[in-house]
Write an enzyme that holds these catalytic residues in place. Structure first.
Site, mmCIF file in Angstrom:
data_model
loop_
_atom_site.group_PDB
_atom_site.id
_atom_site.type_symbol
_atom_site.label_atom_id
_atom_site.label_comp_id
_atom_site.label_asym_id
_atom_site.label_seq_id
_atom_site.Cartn_x
_atom_site.Cartn_y
_atom_site.Cartn_z
ATOM 1 N N GLU A 1 17.293 59.019 39.606
ATOM 2 C CA GLU A 1 16.240 59.929 39.146
ATOM 3 C C GLU A 1 15.819 59.626 37.719
ATOM 4 O O GLU A 1 16.674 59.416 36.860
ATOM 5 C CB GLU A 1 16.804 61.346 39.060
ATOM 6 C CG GLU A 1 16.828 62.083 40.338
ATOM 7 C CD GLU A 1 17.445 63.468 40.134
ATOM 8 O OE1 GLU A 1 18.041 63.950 41.080
ATOM 9 O OE2 GLU A 1 17.328 64.047 39.039
ATOM 10 N N CYS B 1 18.798 68.250 36.217
ATOM 11 C CA CYS B 1 19.940 67.379 36.439
ATOM 12 C C CYS B 1 20.405 67.145 37.884
ATOM 13 O O CYS B 1 21.113 67.965 38.456
ATOM 14 C CB CYS B 1 21.107 67.947 35.653
ATOM 15 S SG CYS B 1 20.573 68.712 34.145
HETATM 16 N N1 SAH Z 1 26.902 62.623 30.728
HETATM 17 C C1 SAH Z 1 26.086 62.980 29.607
HETATM 18 C C2 SAH Z 1 24.594 63.089 29.926
HETATM 19 C C3 SAH Z 1 24.255 63.898 31.119
HETATM 20 S S1 SAH Z 1 23.299 65.262 31.385
HETATM 21 C C4 SAH Z 1 26.565 64.287 29.024
HETATM 22 O O1 SAH Z 1 27.435 64.908 29.605
HETATM 23 O O2 SAH Z 1 26.095 64.660 27.955
HETATM 24 C C5 SAH Z 1 22.529 65.970 30.063
HETATM 25 C C6 SAH Z 1 22.915 67.436 29.838
HETATM 26 O O3 SAH Z 1 22.610 68.318 30.934
HETATM 27 C C7 SAH Z 1 24.407 67.597 29.583
HETATM 28 O O4 SAH Z 1 24.583 68.386 28.461
HETATM 29 C C8 SAH Z 1 24.869 68.299 30.836
HETATM 30 O O5 SAH Z 1 26.059 68.987 30.615
HETATM 31 C C9 SAH Z 1 23.699 69.208 31.131
HETATM 32 N N2 SAH Z 1 23.663 69.767 32.493
HETATM 33 C C10 SAH Z 1 24.267 69.314 33.606
HETATM 34 N N3 SAH Z 1 24.006 70.118 34.667
HETATM 35 C C11 SAH Z 1 23.215 71.109 34.211
HETATM 36 C C12 SAH Z 1 22.586 72.238 34.826
HETATM 37 N N4 SAH Z 1 22.726 72.507 36.110
HETATM 38 N N5 SAH Z 1 21.841 73.043 34.031
HETATM 39 C C13 SAH Z 1 21.671 72.761 32.719
HETATM 40 N N6 SAH Z 1 22.224 71.705 32.092
HETATM 41 C C14 SAH Z 1 22.994 70.893 32.817
#
Ligand code: SAH
Length: 340
Positions: A81, A327
């Protein structure tokens, strides 16, 4: 076929040398690859070797607010994605760095599929390039201005390719993004934060904090068992001292889990006296778990309390809600297809 987007400018020079073409033409190669400039005479004999690769578009959705989400199909069949978000200050691409993810945060839909493989720098570049082409097809002068490595995957679990990507995407003869417009987000792989502090590129670092105590953080992010908040904050201080750049902490707000006023207090205790800023992200509910987004009242109470405690923060504006832009959501809908 050679993916030209995998190469740094220096490598393009070396390659030209190997073809007995003057390395000065590397800039024409880059302008051909990134800015649609036609090839000129010294490069014409190697035209076929400079063919421009693309990623296949499996699905593309555009939201009412202009957010565009694309599911790309990689050469080996995996689906990834990429999201394009339009803000008044620029166009941001959210780039995926791995197929699946092994970090295993309990709230995250991306981690539902374990890491299948790493993406190459060239595949990350192509995500940006394809979105850039799309913008230009709409309006010739518009282009991608910002990149966030916040798609599927843990960028620091694919460190070398991610750093290579940041070098290529910022090159002045290529897409030429400003380093300060690139952000890497990590769940907190401590040794890599330290290594990253010593890189020469002045790009931004964001850390997914999501909880202010070890007890709570370990509950929702199993990486906290390996790298406790103490170890993480030591690495943060090292980074701040080495780079003198402000760090961003991401903090998702999950209803009645980490969003009480006492959590805001604990967070302020943890972060005060550090040059940082907090990005509050109201949780995007996914089908696979019971976590919920807090009410607007709880979100603003948390925000106001942090501000009163002197912590710089913002609440992330949500884009693309109608196209499952959060995400891993779109890919989750097509999950069966990724199992080749
Ligand atoms: N692995 C990296 C980048 C991934 S995602 C990291 O953990 O930072 C980017 C952000 O989206 C991260 O802060 C992650 O925790 C957040 N995230 C994941 N799932 C989510 C959701 N359902 N709602 C909001 N933020 C989410």
């Amino acid at each position: 076929m050679l993916n030209w987007y995998q190469n740094t400018f220096e490598e393009a020079k070396d390659w030209l040398r190997s073809k007995e073409i003057k390395p000065i033409h590397a800039k024409d190669v880059f302008r051909h690859l990134y800015r649609h400039q036609p090839l000129t005479s010294p490069l014409l004999p190697i035209q076929t070797e400079l063919s421009i690769p693309e990623l296949a578009i499996h699905t593309a959705l555009v939201s009412k607010d202009g957010t565009r989400k694309v599911l790309f199909k990689l050469h080996d069949g995996y689906l990834i994605e990429t999201v394009l978000m339009r803000y008044s200050f620029g166009n941001i691409v959210c780039v995926t760095s791995q197929v699946g993810c092994n970090i295993g945060c309990s709230f995250c839909a991306s981690g539902l599929i374990k890491r299948q493989r790493q993406l190459t720098a060239g595949e990350m570049m192509l995500q940006v390039k394809m979105m850039d082409d799309y913008l230009q097809s709409e309006a010739p002068r518009s282009s991608v201005t910002h990149v966030v490595l916040m798609g599927t995957g843990e960028p620091f679990d694919n460190y070398e390719e991610v750093v290579r990507f940041t070098h290529i995407v910022t090159h002045p003869h290529g897409l030429a993004l400003a380093p300060k417009h690139i952000t890497i987000s990590t769940a907190g792989i401590v040794p890599k934060i330290r290594q990253f502090a010593l890189e020469s590129l002045p790009i931004n670092l964001a850390i997914s904090l999501h909880a202010p105590t070890n007890e709570l953080r370990t509950k929702i992010m199993k990486i906290n068992q390996a790298f406790s908040l103490e170890k993480l904050m030591d690495a943060v201080d090292f980074y701040l001292a080495k780079t003198r750049r402000r760090i961003t902490f991401e903090y998702i707000l999950i209803d009645h889990l980490n969003d009480d006023i006492h959590h805001a207090d604990q967070l302020a205790d943890l972060l005060s006296n550090r040059d940082c800023y907090v990005n509050l992200i109201p949780y995007n509910a996914v089908m696979e778990n019971d976590y919920r987004r807090p009410s607007p009242e709880r979100i603003s109470a948390f925000f106001n309390h942090l501000m009163q405690r002197g912590i710089l923060c913002t609440v992330r504006k949500e884009l693309g809600h109608d196209i499952a832009s959060a995400c891993g959501q779109l890919r989750a809908q097509y999950q069966h297809e990724t199992q080749r």
